[in-house]
Motif scaffolding. Structure first.
Motif, mmCIF file in Angstrom:
data_model
loop_
_atom_site.group_PDB
_atom_site.id
_atom_site.type_symbol
_atom_site.label_atom_id
_atom_site.label_comp_id
_atom_site.label_asym_id
_atom_site.label_seq_id
_atom_site.Cartn_x
_atom_site.Cartn_y
_atom_site.Cartn_z
ATOM 1 N N MET A 1 2.272 8.492 -0.307
ATOM 2 C CA MET A 1 1.027 7.742 -0.380
ATOM 3 C C MET A 1 1.242 6.403 -1.112
ATOM 4 S SD MET A 1 -1.385 9.312 1.166
ATOM 5 C CE MET A 1 -1.679 10.918 1.875
ATOM 6 N N ILE A 2 0.551 5.411 -0.668
ATOM 7 C CA ILE A 2 0.724 4.074 -1.236
ATOM 8 C C ILE A 2 -0.564 3.660 -1.952
ATOM 9 C CG2 ILE A 2 1.369 1.696 -0.750
ATOM 10 C CD1 ILE A 2 2.595 2.660 1.858
ATOM 11 N N HIS A 3 -0.427 3.214 -3.173
ATOM 12 C CA HIS A 3 -1.564 2.781 -3.984
ATOM 13 C C HIS A 3 -2.192 1.533 -3.376
ATOM 14 C CE1 HIS A 3 -3.782 1.284 -7.500
ATOM 15 N NE2 HIS A 3 -3.715 2.535 -7.981
ATOM 16 N N ILE A 4 -3.493 1.369 -3.541
ATOM 17 C CA ILE A 4 -4.223 0.238 -2.960
ATOM 18 C C ILE A 4 -3.637 -1.103 -3.392
ATOM 19 C CG2 ILE A 4 -5.965 0.261 -4.804
ATOM 20 C CD1 ILE A 4 -8.011 -0.657 -2.683
ATOM 21 N N ASN A 5 -3.197 -1.198 -4.630
ATOM 22 C CA ASN A 5 -2.618 -2.461 -5.099
ATOM 23 C C ASN A 5 -1.310 -2.772 -4.371
ATOM 24 O OD1 ASN A 5 -4.689 -2.901 -6.945
ATOM 25 N ND2 ASN A 5 -3.635 -1.814 -8.595
ATOM 26 N N LYS A 6 -0.536 -1.714 -4.116
ATOM 27 C CA LYS A 6 0.725 -1.893 -3.391
ATOM 28 C C LYS A 6 0.455 -2.299 -1.948
ATOM 29 C CE LYS A 6 5.278 -1.325 -3.301
ATOM 30 N NZ LYS A 6 6.208 -2.085 -4.173
ATOM 31 N N VAL A 7 -0.566 -1.686 -1.342
ATOM 32 C CA VAL A 7 -0.944 -2.056 0.035
ATOM 33 C C VAL A 7 -1.333 -3.527 0.091
ATOM 34 C CG1 VAL A 7 -2.638 -1.680 1.870
ATOM 35 C CG2 VAL A 7 -1.666 0.274 0.657
ATOM 36 N N SER A 8 -2.096 -3.958 -0.906
ATOM 37 C CA SER A 8 -2.525 -5.361 -0.964
ATOM 38 C C SER A 8 -1.323 -6.287 -1.056
ATOM 39 C CB SER A 8 -3.452 -5.572 -2.155
ATOM 40 O OG SER A 8 -3.854 -6.916 -2.246
ATOM 41 N N ASP A 9 -0.341 -5.917 -1.895
ATOM 42 C CA ASP A 9 0.862 -6.741 -2.048
ATOM 43 C C ASP A 9 1.660 -6.803 -0.751
ATOM 44 O OD1 ASP A 9 0.248 -7.232 -4.690
ATOM 45 O OD2 ASP A 9 1.520 -5.605 -5.463
ATOM 46 N N GLN A 10 1.745 -5.685 -0.049
ATOM 47 C CA GLN A 10 2.568 -5.607 1.156
ATOM 48 C C GLN A 10 1.938 -6.318 2.355
ATOM 49 O OE1 GLN A 10 3.359 -1.454 1.924
ATOM 50 N NE2 GLN A 10 4.903 -1.293 0.291
ATOM 51 N N THR A 11 0.626 -6.260 2.432
ATOM 52 C CA THR A 11 -0.054 -6.766 3.633
ATOM 53 C C THR A 11 -0.747 -8.112 3.435
ATOM 54 O OG1 THR A 11 -2.130 -5.623 3.098
ATOM 55 C CG2 THR A 11 -0.484 -4.402 4.393
ATOM 56 N N GLY A 12 -0.986 -8.507 2.192
ATOM 57 C CA GLY A 12 -1.712 -9.747 1.938
ATOM 58 C C GLY A 12 -3.212 -9.589 2.032
ATOM 59 N N VAL A 13 -3.677 -8.360 2.285
ATOM 60 C CA VAL A 13 -5.114 -8.089 2.335
ATOM 61 C C VAL A 13 -5.579 -7.789 0.911
ATOM 62 C CG1 VAL A 13 -6.920 -6.608 3.290
ATOM 63 C CG2 VAL A 13 -4.887 -7.144 4.668
ATOM 64 N N THR A 14 -6.605 -8.465 0.453
ATOM 65 C CA THR A 14 -7.043 -8.306 -0.933
ATOM 66 C C THR A 14 -7.596 -6.908 -1.183
ATOM 67 O OG1 THR A 14 -9.298 -9.077 -0.518
ATOM 68 C CG2 THR A 14 -7.639 -10.759 -1.028
ATOM 69 N N VAL A 15 -7.519 -6.495 -2.427
ATOM 70 C CA VAL A 15 -8.084 -5.202 -2.826
ATOM 71 C C VAL A 15 -9.577 -5.171 -2.524
ATOM 72 C CG1 VAL A 15 -8.627 -3.745 -4.823
ATOM 73 C CG2 VAL A 15 -6.337 -4.746 -4.589
ATOM 74 N N ARG A 16 -10.238 -6.286 -2.754
ATOM 75 C CA ARG A 16 -11.676 -6.365 -2.485
ATOM 76 C C ARG A 16 -11.963 -6.108 -1.006
ATOM 77 N NH1 ARG A 16 -15.473 -11.643 -3.878
ATOM 78 N NH2 ARG A 16 -17.440 -10.757 -3.136
ATOM 79 N N THR A 17 -11.138 -6.681 -0.110
ATOM 80 C CA THR A 17 -11.320 -6.487 1.327
ATOM 81 C C THR A 17 -11.064 -5.042 1.713
ATOM 82 O OG1 THR A 17 -10.723 -8.774 1.842
ATOM 83 C CG2 THR A 17 -10.507 -7.170 3.623
ATOM 84 N N LEU A 18 -10.037 -4.419 1.139
ATOM 85 C CA LEU A 18 -9.740 -3.009 1.428
ATOM 86 C C LEU A 18 -10.902 -2.107 1.000
ATOM 87 C CD1 LEU A 18 -5.984 -2.972 0.367
ATOM 88 C CD2 LEU A 18 -6.870 -2.641 2.684
ATOM 89 N N ARG A 19 -11.487 -2.409 -0.126
ATOM 90 C CA ARG A 19 -12.651 -1.635 -0.587
ATOM 91 C C ARG A 19 -13.826 -1.821 0.375
ATOM 92 N NH1 ARG A 19 -12.005 -3.630 -6.847
ATOM 93 N NH2 ARG A 19 -10.469 -2.056 -7.517
ATOM 94 N N TYR A 20 -13.983 -3.049 0.867
ATOM 95 C CA TYR A 20 -15.072 -3.307 1.816
ATOM 96 C C TYR A 20 -14.834 -2.551 3.117
ATOM 97 C CZ TYR A 20 -18.238 -5.803 4.937
ATOM 98 O OH TYR A 20 -19.210 -6.105 5.853
ATOM 99 N N TYR A 21 -13.601 -2.526 3.608
ATOM 100 C CA TYR A 21 -13.282 -1.775 4.825
ATOM 101 C C TYR A 21 -13.608 -0.297 4.655
ATOM 102 C CZ TYR A 21 -10.713 -5.814 6.720
ATOM 103 O OH TYR A 21 -10.372 -7.045 7.216
ATOM 104 N N ASP A 22 -13.357 0.217 3.468
ATOM 105 C CA ASP A 22 -13.690 1.615 3.165
ATOM 106 C C ASP A 22 -15.210 1.808 3.194
ATOM 107 O OD1 ASP A 22 -13.869 4.212 2.258
ATOM 108 O OD2 ASP A 22 -13.079 3.791 0.248
ATOM 109 N N LYS A 23 -15.922 0.860 2.602
ATOM 110 C CA LYS A 23 -17.379 0.968 2.500
ATOM 111 C C LYS A 23 -18.047 1.006 3.871
ATOM 112 C CE LYS A 23 -21.375 -1.473 0.525
ATOM 113 N NZ LYS A 23 -21.807 -2.666 -0.266
ATOM 114 N N ILE A 24 -17.515 0.210 4.832
ATOM 115 C CA ILE A 24 -18.138 0.149 6.165
ATOM 116 C C ILE A 24 -17.480 1.133 7.143
ATOM 117 C CG2 ILE A 24 -18.825 -2.248 5.849
ATOM 118 C CD1 ILE A 24 -16.502 -3.063 7.674
ATOM 119 N N ASP A 25 -16.640 2.024 6.604
ATOM 120 C CA ASP A 25 -15.966 3.053 7.417
ATOM 121 C C ASP A 25 -15.045 2.472 8.486
ATOM 122 O OD1 ASP A 25 -17.209 5.165 6.043
ATOM 123 O OD2 ASP A 25 -18.986 5.051 7.313
ATOM 124 N N LEU A 26 -14.507 1.294 8.213
ATOM 125 C CA LEU A 26 -13.537 0.709 9.138
ATOM 126 C C LEU A 26 -12.143 1.252 8.854
ATOM 127 C CD1 LEU A 26 -12.652 -1.311 11.315
ATOM 128 C CD2 LEU A 26 -12.582 -3.082 9.553
#
Length: 251
Positions: free
Chosen positions: A1-26
């Motif tokens: 499993m990869i931590h959200i911060n690590k995902v952000s570093d690897q993909t360039g997608v901000t932590v805030r955006t990842l949280r938003y994707y979770d919120k809208i079930d994307l």
């Protein structure tokens, strides 16, 4: 499993955006740590890459969500619709590009009279293109219409168009010096050189075009940039002086 911060570093997608994707079930995380931090598997990372790619080609998030959720989604139809939309946007952007060029060049021609340039470009954009086409075809023959396509344009960044715009703008600034002024006559000389460079032997066509240019009604039908009548008369007078001083005759 990869931590959200690590995902952000690897993909360039901000932590805030990842949280938003979770919120809208994307894009839901695979799990969470005891502290509530989101964790992602390779499967979610792959889906995130798909989301970013579909965003890149212009799809909105709500449609991306449906595209990645429903197995029977009609991808071919969605892509065709998106392509049609993009082509339409390109057409609209091209129109905006031409208007911006006309406005920039209009300001160059008008000097510091920015509002004048804006009003004139607005007038051009509101002119009926069908009337313009009908007028061109009724006044000019096929050969002459090909010559029209070579004329300098306010919406063009070609060196030829830019020089004509600059020359006319200079004449407007030097009107106060009178048509016999050396600076004015030098500009007229360069204009005549350009006439010979580009349209030697086409005096009948140029005379017809100049008469149209001097008529506000006909110039509007041609969708020509509105040049002040005073400036057109000044150019006419300065050119007559140029011809006389150089022992030439108007064709």
């Amino acid at each position: 499993m990869i931590h959200i911060n690590k995902v952000s570093d690897q993909t360039g997608v901000t932590v805030r955006t990842l949280r938003y994707y979770d919120k809208i079930d994307l894009l839901k995380p695979a799990s969470k740590t005891q502290g509530g931090h989101r964790l992602y598997s390779n499967e979610e990372i792959k889906k995130l890459q798909q989301v970013q790619f579909l965003k890149k080609i212009g799809f909105p998030l709500d449609e991306i969500k449906n595209m990645l959720t429903f197995s029977d989604w009609n991808w071919s139809e969605s892509l065709k619709v998106q392509l049609s939309y993009i082509l339409k946007e390109q057409e609209n952007l091209k129109k905006i590009e031409l208007l911006l060029c006309e406005l920039i060049h209009g300001i160059t021609l008008e000097g510091e009279e920015n509002q004048t340039a804006i009003q004139k470009v607005m007038q051009l954009s509101n002119n009926d293109k069908e009337i313009q086409q009908f007028y061109r075809e009724s006044v000019f023959n096929v050969r002459e219409r090909k010559l029209l396509d070579k004329l300098p344009s306010m919406s063009s960044d070609s060196p030829d168009s830019l020089e004509w715009i600059a020359l006319i703008g200079q004449l407007k600034r030097y009107m106060k010096d009178g048509p016999k002024a050396t600076k004015v006559q030098n500009i007229i000389r360069r204009m005549d050189e350009k006439r010979l460079e580009d349209y030697e032997g086409e005096d009948e066509f140029l005379n017809k075009l100049w008469e149209i240019r001097k008529s506000p009604i006909q110039a509007k039908k041609m969708n020509l940039y509105p040049i002040d009548q005073g400036l057109l008369e000044f150019i006419d007078e300065a050119y007559s002086i140029y011809l006389a001083e150089n022992g030439l005759q108007a064709e």
